[in-house]
Write a protein that holds these residues in place. Structure first.
Motif: not given
Length: 260
Positions: A221-236, A241-245
């Protein structure tokens, strides 16, 4: 480097900060006005050992309050850290800059609408575990962390109050190769501690375990997902972004410089 901009959705920032605190709980949380002082003696995680200001207008007696907080950090054997978010009072940033503090490790907080994104596959490929010990062993191995942190990490994971899915991908011969922790806090689902073992990267395992966690959260039932990633981690960042975040806001840490 310039500070985090202040023209953002502050109610969203406040809400994501609040769920983030619940998703990665510190052992000790004290308040000085709207400043949250987070300390965890057994685990060195910066998010568990920092000052976080929650009101941009709370800037009285900043110098004195920093000195008082520093003594608490010293009592825990920790260096004082300040976590800068869009909620941080500008005078606090000005004081730290003026005193020679160093800004480091900028992190991007990203969100997505779980109802709008397309997740690869159509089944829950990996079911979450509720075995904290097994998950913690896998997390330490995949991250390459010190095994001595097991009791402290187990305490953190066990202390998470909202429903939590512990995801591990294992290979028959080599054991755990990817981990992720998904915390469902009402309509928000946070992805924590996602990692792929260094010798198994670039094989799609990150997408695989992230997809499983997001699908689990959406089914609950979750409607919004969130996560955190180090700004320099270009691969992540590219994967997310590919998934729509998309980016919601950034935060960074400040520590005393050599001359501070």
């Amino acid at each position: 480097m310039s500070s985090v901009p202040f023209d953002q959705n502050l109610p969203l920032v406040r809400r994501l900060e609040a769920v983030g605190f619940r998703a990665w709980p510190a052992t000790s949380v004290q308040y000085d006005g709207s400043w949250q002082i987070r300390l965890t003696g057994g685990h060195p995680s910066k998010r568990l050992n920092c000052i976080v200001a929650l009101d941009p207008s709370d800037c009285r007696d900043i110098g004195l309050r920093l000195e008082k907080a520093a003594r608490k950090f010293e009592a825990h054997g920790r260096p004082i850290l300040v976590r800068e978010t869009p909620l941080t009072p500008p005078p606090l940033l000005d004081l730290m800059k003026g005193e020679g503090w160093e800004r480091f490790e900028e992190v991007v907080t990203m969100t997505c609408d779980l109802g709008a994104i397309e997740l690869p596959g159509d089944t829950l490929d990996h079911l979450p575990s509720h075995d904290v010990g097994r998950y913690v062993d896998a997390d330490l191995l995949v991250h390459g962390s010190d095994p001595a942190l097991k009791p402290a990490l187990a305490e953190v994971v066990s202390g998470i109050k909202p429903p939590t899915g512990l995801f591990v991908i294992e290979e028959p011969e080599s054991g755990p190769v990817a981990v992720a922790l998904c915390v469902q806090d009402n309509d928000l689902a946070g992805i924590m501690s996602l990692a792929v073992r260094a010798d198994r990267r670039q094989r799609g395992l990150g997408l695989e375990i992230l997809t499983a966690a997001l699908r689990w959260a959406r089914m609950r039932g979750a409607r919004t997902a969130w996560l955190q990633v180090v700004a320099g981690n270009e691969a992540a960042l590219a994967l997310y972004a590919k998934l729509g975040l998309v980016e919601a806001y950034r935060y960074a840490y400040w520590r005393k410089g050599a001359d501070a």
